[in-house]
Write an enzyme that holds these catalytic residues in place. Sequence first.
Site, PDB file in Angstrom:
ATOM      1  N   ARG A   6      41.997  34.613  48.272  1.00  0.00           N
ATOM      2  CA  ARG A   6      41.379  34.299  46.985  1.00  0.00           C
ATOM      3  C   ARG A   6      42.254  33.332  46.231  1.00  0.00           C
ATOM      4  NH1 ARG A   6      39.660  39.052  43.036  1.00  0.00           N
ATOM      5  NH2 ARG A   6      41.905  39.175  42.797  1.00  0.00           N
TER       6      ARG A   6
ATOM      7  N   THR B 253      40.722  30.352  40.493  1.00  0.00           N
ATOM      8  CA  THR B 253      39.254  30.349  40.482  1.00  0.00           C
ATOM      9  C   THR B 253      38.664  31.656  40.994  1.00  0.00           C
ATOM     10  OG1 THR B 253      39.098  29.518  42.742  1.00  0.00           O
ATOM     11  CG2 THR B 253      39.288  27.862  40.993  1.00  0.00           C
TER      12      THR B 253
ATOM     13  N   ASP C 130      47.610  44.820  44.653  1.00  0.00           N
ATOM     14  CA  ASP C 130      47.288  43.840  45.706  1.00  0.00           C
ATOM     15  C   ASP C 130      47.457  44.491  47.075  1.00  0.00           C
ATOM     16  OD1 ASP C 130      47.736  41.742  47.723  1.00  0.00           O
ATOM     17  OD2 ASP C 130      47.591  40.384  46.021  1.00  0.00           O
TER      18      ASP C 130
ATOM     19  N   ASP D 298      49.750  42.659  49.717  1.00  0.00           N
ATOM     20  CA  ASP D 298      51.176  42.749  49.377  1.00  0.00           C
ATOM     21  C   ASP D 298      51.715  44.150  49.628  1.00  0.00           C
ATOM     22  OD1 ASP D 298      51.460  40.122  48.712  1.00  0.00           O
ATOM     23  OD2 ASP D 298      51.196  40.419  46.561  1.00  0.00           O
TER      24      ASP D 298
HETATM   25  C1  PRP Z   1      42.218  40.550  48.778  1.00  0.00           C
HETATM   26  C2  PRP Z   1      41.421  41.595  49.536  1.00  0.00           C
HETATM   27  C3  PRP Z   1      40.102  40.914  49.726  1.00  0.00           C
HETATM   28  C4  PRP Z   1      39.963  40.098  48.459  1.00  0.00           C
HETATM   29  C5  PRP Z   1      39.012  40.791  47.534  1.00  0.00           C
HETATM   30  O1  PRP Z   1      42.690  39.577  49.630  1.00  0.00           O
HETATM   31  O2  PRP Z   1      42.033  41.996  50.729  1.00  0.00           O
HETATM   32  O3  PRP Z   1      40.025  40.091  50.865  1.00  0.00           O
HETATM   33  O4  PRP Z   1      41.267  40.054  47.857  1.00  0.00           O
HETATM   34  O5  PRP Z   1      38.753  40.030  46.422  1.00  0.00           O
HETATM   35  P1  PRP Z   1      37.320  39.400  46.116  1.00  0.00           P
HETATM   36  O6  PRP Z   1      36.318  40.497  46.359  1.00  0.00           O
HETATM   37  O7  PRP Z   1      37.403  39.023  44.682  1.00  0.00           O
HETATM   38  O8  PRP Z   1      37.110  38.219  47.016  1.00  0.00           O
HETATM   39  P2  PRP Z   1      43.658  38.401  49.118  1.00  0.00           P
HETATM   40  O9  PRP Z   1      42.856  37.229  48.675  1.00  0.00           O
HETATM   41  O10 PRP Z   1      44.623  38.968  48.109  1.00  0.00           O
HETATM   42  O11 PRP Z   1      44.389  37.950  50.434  1.00  0.00           O
HETATM   43  P3  PRP Z   1      45.435  38.778  51.322  1.00  0.00           P
HETATM   44  O12 PRP Z   1      44.694  39.914  51.962  1.00  0.00           O
HETATM   45  O13 PRP Z   1      45.893  37.763  52.297  1.00  0.00           O
HETATM   46  O14 PRP Z   1      46.539  39.271  50.417  1.00  0.00           O
HETATM   47  N1  URA Z   2      42.438  42.051  45.890  1.00  0.00           N
HETATM   48  C1  URA Z   2      43.342  43.067  45.900  1.00  0.00           C
HETATM   49  O1  URA Z   2      44.169  43.172  46.824  1.00  0.00           O
HETATM   50  N2  URA Z   2      43.316  43.928  44.884  1.00  0.00           N
HETATM   51  C2  URA Z   2      42.445  43.844  43.869  1.00  0.00           C
HETATM   52  O2  URA Z   2      42.464  44.707  42.957  1.00  0.00           O
HETATM   53  C3  URA Z   2      41.526  42.784  43.875  1.00  0.00           C
HETATM   54  C4  URA Z   2      41.533  41.909  44.912  1.00  0.00           C
END
Ligand code: PRP
Ligand code: URA
Length: 209
Positions: free
Chosen positions: A104, A108, A200, A203
């Site tokens: 994400r 944005t 997150d 993370d």
């Molecule tokens: C997180 C999570 C989803 C997304 C959800 O991933 O694992 O994929 O956010 O958010 P959304 O419904 O608003 O799209 P992130 O973008 O943090 O990537 P990562 O798993 O690599 O940390």
């Molecule tokens: N992605 C995450 O990992 N946590 C949230 O709360 C939202 C998006």
Amino acid sequence: MKNVTIYDHPLIQHKLSILRDKNTSSKDFRELVSEIAMLMCYEATRDLPLEDVEIETPICKTTVKHLAGKKLAIVPILRAGLGMVDGVSRMIPSARIGHIGLYRDEKTLQPVEYFCKLPKDIDKRDVIVVDPMLATGGSAIDAVKQIKARGPRSIRFMCLIAAPEGIEAFSKAHPDVPVFCAALDDHLNEKGYIVPGLGDAGDRIFGTK
Ligand code: PRP
Ligand code: URA
């Protein structure tokens, strides 16, 4: 809510409560994500078709039920979805595993695609997409769009925590895709994080904060 299953099983709720705690270590977090995914898999696969098979027990011949075809694919959305793969694949060891890389954009909140590798015969498979978080819904909507373009037999989406905003957007974009989640939380904050959520997920799984 049509096509949305929210789990109220005590084991899942208990494990989820530890997962949400900010003091839970990455090691425990990873184990819990995997265990919850394994438990959720039980319900998410309830409607898989069975077929009769003749076998012989030590006592006599009999007819038993096997999964028909066993053509499944698990598709985690990278990175955090990886944490759910082990739990689901332990329950369905014959499933193939595809990967969709999305993150994400912090400003944005729109998903940015960076990887897609799916089983070649995905058009003959039932697909379980996994990602712990459904926040705005953007990532899951995009991932399912990429998979649909390859014409799978069916798709279901499994997450640990969903926001009402994500459920609404996802169900609008993909009304034909059932959603299974362990908890439906309150809302998204101004940064797009689920409240109360767990922070997150990526993370916390990979210890990158
Ligand atoms: C997180 C999570 C989803 C997304 C959800 O991933 O694992 O994929 O956010 O958010 P959304 O419904 O608003 O799209 P992130 O973008 O943090 O990537 P990562 O798993 O690599 O940390
Ligand atoms: N992605 C995450 O990992 N946590 C949230 O709360 C939202 C998006």
